[in-house]
Write a protein that holds these residues in place. Structure first.
Motif, short mmCIF file in Angstrom:
data_model
loop_
_atom_site.label_atom_id
_atom_site.label_comp_id
_atom_site.label_asym_id
_atom_site.label_seq_id
_atom_site.Cartn_x
_atom_site.Cartn_y
_atom_site.Cartn_z
N MET A 140 7.90 39.28 19.13
CA MET A 140 8.53 39.40 17.81
C MET A 140 8.92 40.85 17.51
N LEU A 179 12.73 42.19 17.04
CA LEU A 179 13.15 42.93 15.85
C LEU A 179 13.83 44.24 16.22
N TRP A 205 10.14 36.66 9.41
CA TRP A 205 9.02 37.58 9.21
C TRP A 205 8.30 37.27 7.90
N THR A 229 6.36 34.03 8.39
CA THR A 229 5.21 34.25 9.26
C THR A 229 4.07 34.93 8.53
N PHE A 230 4.38 36.04 7.86
CA PHE A 230 3.30 36.85 7.31
C PHE A 230 2.86 36.48 5.89
N ARG A 252 10.19 28.09 10.24
CA ARG A 252 10.35 28.96 11.40
C ARG A 252 10.98 28.21 12.57
#
Length: 141
Positions: free
Chosen positions: A60, A64, A93, A96-97, A126
């Motif tokens: 990832m 990026l 992102w 995910t976070f 995702r």
């Protein structure tokens, strides 16, 4: 100087890797969480986080940074496409976070079918985004 083609190949590899991993996670791995015995759950959750962190974390990050560098090469020619890819990556992102990671943290303490089902449902974001991103790269580049 690193060439555009090399950077694009790196970015494409990362996109293929992440799409393959997310499809396996979405349709095989996460659903299997539902059948793991409660007595084995904590070890399973810890193992999942360690392995997935190694499998996807570095990819990832490379995905990026390769995109950021490519944007400098391609923004004039392919501005709309790269802005679209940027929005996809931002959503990936954020999802995910701010969605997936908190659910995984909840699952470290104990098994919760409700949280696992939320994990499966929200991971569709995702799954769709990485699949769309890969499709864009294949079709337009």
């Amino acid at each position: 100087m690193v060439s555009y083609n090399f950077l694009f190949d790196i970015h494409m590899f990362c996109s293929i890797w992440m799409t393959a991993v997310i499809l396996i996670v979405q349709f095989i791995h996460y659903p299997q969480f539902l059948v793991v015995e409660s007595s084995a759950w904590v070890k399973t959750a810890i193992h999942h986080q360690k392995v997935m962190g190694v499998l996807v974390g570095p990819i990832m990050i490379v995905e990026l940074f390769s995109w950021l560098i490519l944007f400098n090469y391609l923004y004039e020619t392919y501005l709309n496409l790269w802005v679209g890819v940027a929005l996809i990556m931002i959503c990936l992102w954020v999802s995910t976070f701010f969605i997936q990671v908190p659910y995984h943290k909840q699952l470290l303490n104990n098994k919760s079918e409700w949280v696992i089902n939320k994990l499966i449902k929200t991971n569709l974001i995702r799954t769709a985004l990485w699949s769309l991103k890969l499709l864009i790269l294949i079709i337009f580049f």
